[in-house]
Enzyme design. Structure first.
Site, PDB file in Angstrom:
ATOM      1  NE  ARG A  60      -4.124  -2.135   1.333  1.00  0.00           N
ATOM      2  CZ  ARG A  60      -4.807  -2.362   0.224  1.00  0.00           C
ATOM      3  NH1 ARG A  60      -4.804  -1.490  -0.750  1.00  0.00           N
ATOM      4  NH2 ARG A  60      -5.520  -3.453   0.086  1.00  0.00           N
ATOM      5  CG  LEU A  61       4.594   1.655   1.354  1.00  0.00           C
ATOM      6  CD1 LEU A  61       6.064   1.431   1.670  1.00  0.00           C
ATOM      7  CD2 LEU A  61       4.053   2.775   2.253  1.00  0.00           C
TER       8      LEU A  61
END
Ligand SMILES: Cc1cc2nc3c(=O)[nH]c(=O)nc-3n(C[C@H](O)[C@H](O)[C@H](O)COP(=O)(O)O)c2cc1C
Length: 218
Positions: free
Chosen positions: A195-196
Site C-alpha cells: 500500500r505504499l
C-alpha cells in the site's frame, strides 16, 4: 476470493511523467485504450451545491487538450445547476486492470455553442432524440411516460418517416451541450506493494500557468 487482487504496477518514477501533466494524461489514456479497457473515458464527476453538499456521477470524457477536459450533458441537470452556481469540480478516472487512477480538479466553463453543435450533429439519431426527450434529473411518473415522450419527440422531428432521413434536420437543444474542466491540479496514482502507492501531483500556478510537481504520501 481476493477482492484486492490484481497486478501491481512498476514504480511511478519522478522522470516518467514530464513537466506538462495534460501530455502525461494523454500517454496514460492511450495506454488505457490499448489495454482494452471498456470505456476508458468513463470518469466520476464531482460537483457541489453552493452550500457545499457534494454530488458525484459518471460521465464520459469526450475530448481533452491543453485547454481542459470536455464532456457533454444536459444544461438543466442537477450537475449543471450545481456547476452554474459553483463552477468548481473534480474528475476521477480509475483504470483497474492497469492499477492506475488520475484525479483532476479545476474550474468548469461551458464550451462554445459551435463546439456543441458540431458534436451534436455528429451523433446518431437515437442520441439526438434522447437528448431532446430527457429532462435530465427531473422526476417522471414511470418508464412508459419516458417512452411516450420519445415517441412524441420522434413524431415532432421525423413525422411519420420510418427511415433516418430526417436525422440531419434535428438541431441541438439549447439545454444540451458541453462543459470543459480547466485543470488546476492533476494527480497520477499507481498501485504499489504494501500500500505504499505512488502519487505524483501537479498544481498549476494561477499567475504563470506553470505546473509544480510534488510526490504525495499514499
Ligand atoms: C459509464 C457512464 C457514462 C455516463 N456518461 C454520461 C455523460 O457523458 N453525460 C451525462 O449527462 N450523463 C452520463 N451518464 C449518466 C450520469 O451518470 C447521470 O446519471 C446523469 O448525468 C444525471 O446526473 P445528475 O442528475 O447528477 O445531473 C453516464 C453514466 C454512466 C454509468
Amino acid at each position: 476470493m481476493n477482492l484486492e487482487g490484481g497486478k501491481l504496477e512498476t514504480a511511478l518514477t519522478d522522470d516518467e511523467l514530464g513537466s506538462d501533466p495534460t501530455l502525461s494524461f494523454g500517454t496514460w489514456f492511450e495506454e488505457a485504450k490499448n489495454a482494452g479497457i471498456h470505456e476508458p473515458n468513463a470518469m466520476c464527476l464531482a460537483t457541489s451545491s453552493p452550500d457545499g453538499t457534494p454530488s458525484a456521477r459518471m460521465v464520459l470524457l469526450h475530448s481533452f487538450d491543453q485547454r481542459g477536459f470536455v464532456w457533454y450533458t444536459n444544461y438543466e441537470s442537477r450537475k449543471a445547476s450545481e456547476i452554474e452556481l459553483n463552477p468548481k469540480a473534480a474528475l476521477v478516472f480509475y483504470w483497474q486492470s492497469l492499477n492506475r487512477s488520475v484525479r483532476i480538479e479545476g474550474s468548469v466553463v461551458r464550451i462554445t455553442s459551435e463546439e456543441s453543435d458540431a458534436y451534436f450533429n455528429s451523433r446518431p439519431l437515437d442520441s439526438k432524440l434522447g437528448a431532446w426527450t430527457s429532462r435530465q434529473s427531473r422526476p417522471i411518473p414511470d418508464r412508459k411516460a419516458l417512452e411516450d415522450a420519445l415517441a412524441t419527440t420522434r413524431l415532432r422531428f421525423l413525422g411519420t418517416a420510418t427511415t433516418n432521413e430526417g436525422e440531419t434536420l434535428i438541431p441541438r437543444p439549447q439545454f444540451w451541450g458541453g462543459y470543459r474542466l480547466i485543470p488546476q491540479r492533476i494527480e497520477f496514482w499507481k498501485s504499489r506493494p504494501a500500500r505504499l502507492h505512488d502519487r505524483l501531483s501537479y498544481s498549476r500556478d494561477q499567475s504563470s500557468s506553470t505546473w509544480t510537481k510534488s510526490r504525495l504520501q499514499p
